[in-house]
Design a protein around this motif. Sequence first.
Motif, mmCIF file in Angstrom:
data_model
loop_
_atom_site.group_PDB
_atom_site.id
_atom_site.type_symbol
_atom_site.label_atom_id
_atom_site.label_comp_id
_atom_site.label_asym_id
_atom_site.label_seq_id
_atom_site.Cartn_x
_atom_site.Cartn_y
_atom_site.Cartn_z
ATOM 1 N N ALA A 42 -6.650 30.243 -24.247
ATOM 2 C CA ALA A 42 -7.971 30.755 -24.604
ATOM 3 C C ALA A 42 -7.934 31.428 -25.975
ATOM 4 O O ALA A 42 -8.833 31.238 -26.810
ATOM 5 C CB ALA A 42 -8.457 31.743 -23.555
ATOM 6 N N LEU A 43 -6.882 32.196 -26.233
ATOM 7 C CA LEU A 43 -6.762 32.900 -27.508
ATOM 8 C C LEU A 43 -6.483 31.957 -28.667
ATOM 9 O O LEU A 43 -6.804 32.257 -29.815
ATOM 10 C CB LEU A 43 -5.658 33.956 -27.426
ATOM 11 C CG LEU A 43 -5.965 35.163 -26.525
ATOM 12 C CD1 LEU A 43 -4.712 36.004 -26.330
ATOM 13 C CD2 LEU A 43 -7.085 36.009 -27.117
ATOM 14 N N ASN A 44 -5.882 30.798 -28.376
ATOM 15 C CA ASN A 44 -5.510 29.860 -29.430
ATOM 16 C C ASN A 44 -6.467 28.685 -29.553
ATOM 17 O O ASN A 44 -6.184 27.728 -30.272
ATOM 18 C CB ASN A 44 -4.084 29.353 -29.200
ATOM 19 C CG ASN A 44 -3.046 30.418 -29.514
ATOM 20 O OD1 ASN A 44 -2.833 30.778 -30.663
ATOM 21 N ND2 ASN A 44 -2.413 30.960 -28.479
ATOM 22 N N GLY A 45 -7.616 28.766 -28.850
ATOM 23 C CA GLY A 45 -8.673 27.792 -29.063
ATOM 24 C C GLY A 45 -8.469 26.435 -28.430
ATOM 25 O O GLY A 45 -9.055 25.449 -28.884
ATOM 26 N N ARG A 96 -12.994 31.692 -22.411
ATOM 27 C CA ARG A 96 -12.508 32.040 -23.736
ATOM 28 C C ARG A 96 -13.126 33.356 -24.215
ATOM 29 O O ARG A 96 -12.432 34.236 -24.723
ATOM 30 C CB ARG A 96 -12.847 30.911 -24.716
ATOM 31 C CG ARG A 96 -12.043 30.987 -26.004
ATOM 32 C CD ARG A 96 -12.452 29.956 -27.040
ATOM 33 N NE ARG A 96 -13.010 28.743 -26.532
ATOM 34 C CZ ARG A 96 -12.319 27.665 -26.156
ATOM 35 N NH1 ARG A 96 -11.011 27.681 -26.222
ATOM 36 N NH2 ARG A 96 -12.934 26.587 -25.703
ATOM 37 N N GLU A 97 -14.437 33.512 -24.037
ATOM 38 C CA GLU A 97 -15.108 34.733 -24.465
ATOM 39 C C GLU A 97 -14.655 35.929 -23.636
ATOM 40 O O GLU A 97 -14.509 37.035 -24.165
ATOM 41 C CB GLU A 97 -16.626 34.565 -24.370
ATOM 42 C CG GLU A 97 -17.221 33.690 -25.451
ATOM 43 C CD GLU A 97 -16.875 34.198 -26.835
ATOM 44 O OE1 GLU A 97 -17.015 35.418 -27.076
ATOM 45 O OE2 GLU A 97 -16.443 33.396 -27.685
ATOM 46 N N ARG A 98 -14.423 35.715 -22.351
ATOM 47 C CA ARG A 98 -13.936 36.809 -21.488
ATOM 48 C C ARG A 98 -12.569 37.300 -21.948
ATOM 49 O O ARG A 98 -12.301 38.502 -22.009
ATOM 50 C CB ARG A 98 -13.871 36.306 -20.043
ATOM 51 C CG ARG A 98 -13.422 37.358 -19.039
ATOM 52 C CD ARG A 98 -13.380 36.793 -17.644
ATOM 53 N NE ARG A 98 -12.628 37.671 -16.748
ATOM 54 C CZ ARG A 98 -11.816 37.268 -15.811
ATOM 55 N NH1 ARG A 98 -11.632 35.968 -15.612
ATOM 56 N NH2 ARG A 98 -11.179 38.124 -15.054
ATOM 57 N N VAL A 99 -11.702 36.340 -22.295
ATOM 58 C CA VAL A 99 -10.355 36.697 -22.749
ATOM 59 C C VAL A 99 -10.420 37.399 -24.099
ATOM 60 O O VAL A 99 -9.736 38.409 -24.325
ATOM 61 C CB VAL A 99 -9.470 35.436 -22.836
ATOM 62 C CG1 VAL A 99 -8.140 35.753 -23.513
ATOM 63 C CG2 VAL A 99 -9.223 34.865 -21.431
ATOM 64 N N ARG A 100 -11.243 36.905 -25.004
ATOM 65 C CA ARG A 100 -11.361 37.532 -26.320
ATOM 66 C C ARG A 100 -11.854 38.968 -26.212
ATOM 67 O O ARG A 100 -11.369 39.867 -26.901
ATOM 68 C CB ARG A 100 -12.318 36.718 -27.198
ATOM 69 C CG ARG A 100 -11.746 35.418 -27.741
ATOM 70 C CD ARG A 100 -12.803 34.631 -28.466
ATOM 71 N NE ARG A 100 -12.284 33.371 -28.990
ATOM 72 C CZ ARG A 100 -13.033 32.376 -29.420
ATOM 73 N NH1 ARG A 100 -14.348 32.480 -29.384
ATOM 74 N NH2 ARG A 100 -12.487 31.265 -29.885
#
Length: 342
Positions: free
Chosen positions: A20-23, A32-36
Motif C-alpha cells: 500500500a505504501l509503495n503504490g 491504500r488511503e487507510r494505510v497512508r
Amino acid sequence: MNLRKLAEQLGLSQTTVSRALNGYPEVSEKTRERVRKAALDFNYKPNTRARSLATGKAMAIGHVIPVSTQQEMVNPIFGDFVTGAGEVYSENGYDMLLSLVSDSDEENFYRDLKIKGTVDGIVMHSPSMDDWRIDLLNELRLPYVVHGRASSVTAPYSWVDVANATAFEAMTGHLTSLGHRRIALINGIESLDFAHRRRRGFLNALKDAGLEADPALMASSDMTESLGFDEASRMLALDNPPTAFAVSSLITALGVRRAIEQAGLTVGREVSVATFDDDLSYLRNGTLEAPVFSAVRSSVREAGRRVGSILLSRISDPLAPPTSEMIPFHLVAGTTTGPAPT
C-alpha cells in the motif's frame, strides 16, 4: 514505529501495508488511503535500506553535475527544475542524489553508479550537440532521461525539451515586427544544444526580415547577470549600436537592462529587450497579467516534473521504447519592448 507495529495497529499483514505504501496496484484505494493516514498519524518512516533489499532498487535518482557546469546548481533555473523533479520522486518514495564531479572523472563516476547500484536512474543535464554521455548510458543500460536534446546524436534516447529554435525565432520576430534592424544576441554557451538552437532561431528570424547578422552584436557564454551587463555595455558603445537585444536568460537580461540604464537610455523606448525567461518560481517576470520583460515563457518546473515521471516509467519498464516530450511555450509582451527609435 516500524512496519510490523504499523501492520499490527491496522490489523493487516506487513506485505499488504508495504504494498500500500509503495503504490502496488493490487491494493485497493480504500486500503491504500487507510494505510497512508495511519502512517502519518503514527509518524511511520519506512526503512529505506530494507525497502531497497526487498525491491532490488536503490530508490534514488542521480543528478550528476560536472565541475565545468557547476554554476547550474546555484541558479534559479536549476533550482526550479530539481524542485519539479523532486516532487515526483517524493510522491513515489524516491530520494534524490546530487553529485558534483570533476569533468575528467565523469565517465568513471557513471560506471561506479552502475556497479554499486547507488541509483536506479539518471537525469542528464546540459547536453552538448554531440554528447558522449548518451552512448555511455546506453552501454551501461542505466535508465536515464535527458533534459534537452543532443542534435548530432543518432542513437535513440528519452528527452524532455522546449522548442528552443521556434521560441527564439518568435521572440526575435517580435523585435523585427517593431521595426528593429540592429538586433543583438546574448546567448548561452553555443556548444550546448539549447543555445545552438536559440542562435538558429535568431538567425532564421533575421533572415525572414531580410536582415544580416552582425558578428559584433553576437555574444555567448555562461548566462550570468554580468555577461548581460558587460556585453550590452560593449555593444551600446559601438558607433552603430543595437536598438534591441534578444537574450537567452532572464538572469542575463537583468544585466542588459542595467547596462542600458547606466548608458542613460530608457528600456522599451530607446532600446528594447526580449528574453527567454523560463517562467521561474523564484525570479518572477512581473505577473501573468503584467509581465515586465517581453519574453518567451516555458515552465522549467513542469519540465522537471515531466522528466521525473518519464524516468520513473523507464525504471519500471527498462525495455520500453524511448519517450520524448516537448514542453509548451508562449510569447508575452511586456514593457521592455517598443517600436524602434527613428
